[in-house]
Design a protein around this motif. Sequence first.
Motif, PDB file in Angstrom:
ATOM      1  N   LYS A 109       0.820  -1.209   0.000  1.00 62.95           N
ATOM      2  CA  LYS A 109       0.000   0.000   0.000  1.00 62.95           C
ATOM      3  C   LYS A 109       0.853   1.258   0.000  1.00 62.95           C
ATOM      4  CE  LYS A 109      -3.750  -2.315   2.327  1.00 62.95           C
ATOM      5  NZ  LYS A 109      -4.510  -2.463   3.550  1.00 62.95           N
ATOM      6  N   ASN A 110       2.114   1.166   0.422  1.00 61.30           N
ATOM      7  CA  ASN A 110       2.993   2.333   0.487  1.00 61.30           C
ATOM      8  C   ASN A 110       3.767   2.556  -0.807  1.00 61.30           C
ATOM      9  OD1 ASN A 110       2.192   2.740   3.125  1.00 61.30           O
ATOM     10  ND2 ASN A 110       3.842   1.490   3.946  1.00 61.30           N
ATOM     11  N   LEU A 111       3.568   1.706  -1.789  1.00 64.34           N
ATOM     12  CA  LEU A 111       4.327   1.818  -3.034  1.00 64.34           C
ATOM     13  C   LEU A 111       3.626   2.728  -4.027  1.00 64.34           C
ATOM     14  CD1 LEU A 111       5.301  -1.915  -3.585  1.00 64.34           C
ATOM     15  CD2 LEU A 111       6.722  -0.101  -2.656  1.00 64.34           C
TER      16      LEU A 111
ATOM     17  N   GLU B 254       4.557  -0.880  -7.882  1.00 66.38           N
ATOM     18  CA  GLU B 254       3.726  -2.065  -7.723  1.00 66.38           C
ATOM     19  C   GLU B 254       3.701  -2.898  -9.003  1.00 66.38           C
ATOM     20  OE1 GLU B 254      -0.758  -3.185  -6.224  1.00 66.38           O
ATOM     21  OE2 GLU B 254       0.025  -1.179  -5.885  1.00 66.38           O
ATOM     22  N   VAL B 255       3.659  -2.230 -10.145  1.00 67.43           N
ATOM     23  CA  VAL B 255       3.701  -2.944 -11.429  1.00 67.43           C
ATOM     24  C   VAL B 255       5.033  -3.678 -11.574  1.00 67.43           C
ATOM     25  CG1 VAL B 255       3.781  -2.626 -13.933  1.00 67.43           C
ATOM     26  CG2 VAL B 255       2.058  -1.444 -12.580  1.00 67.43           C
TER      27      VAL B 255
END
Length: 133
Positions: free
Chosen positions: A2-4, A9-10
């Motif tokens: 959630k912090n990325l 994230e990809v």
Amino acid sequence: MKNLLPWQEVAINLAAVGIAIATAKFIFLPHAKVTTGRKLTLSGWLGIIILLTALFIANAVYFDAYNLGNISKALGIIAIGWGLYLGIFKKLSLQLSTDWEQFDNLVGMMAVMLMLLFSLILAQLAPSFLAFS
């Protein structure tokens, strides 16, 4: 996760698919049934029990990570990786030339010779450096 940032994230998801592809190579190795009659000994069972117990204890600490979304995402990544391996990469044959390996050996030996040359020069200059200190 959630912090990325979205691009991070990809990248992590693509790396996870790549890892699934790489491990699928070992999971789907052809095998033959061993008929030697050897059974798993007590030490083998003990090792399996210790490993599985440690995995369950370590994963029980952070129980919030086990929800339907995270589990389905992990299984989806594994399914995509295995599907790509079975559909594409298993049939793909990549023949690399040895020219780059020979060039790497040449660069490595040049680096070793350069370090040897610098150590010889430093050995000649070391007495003069010690005199100034």
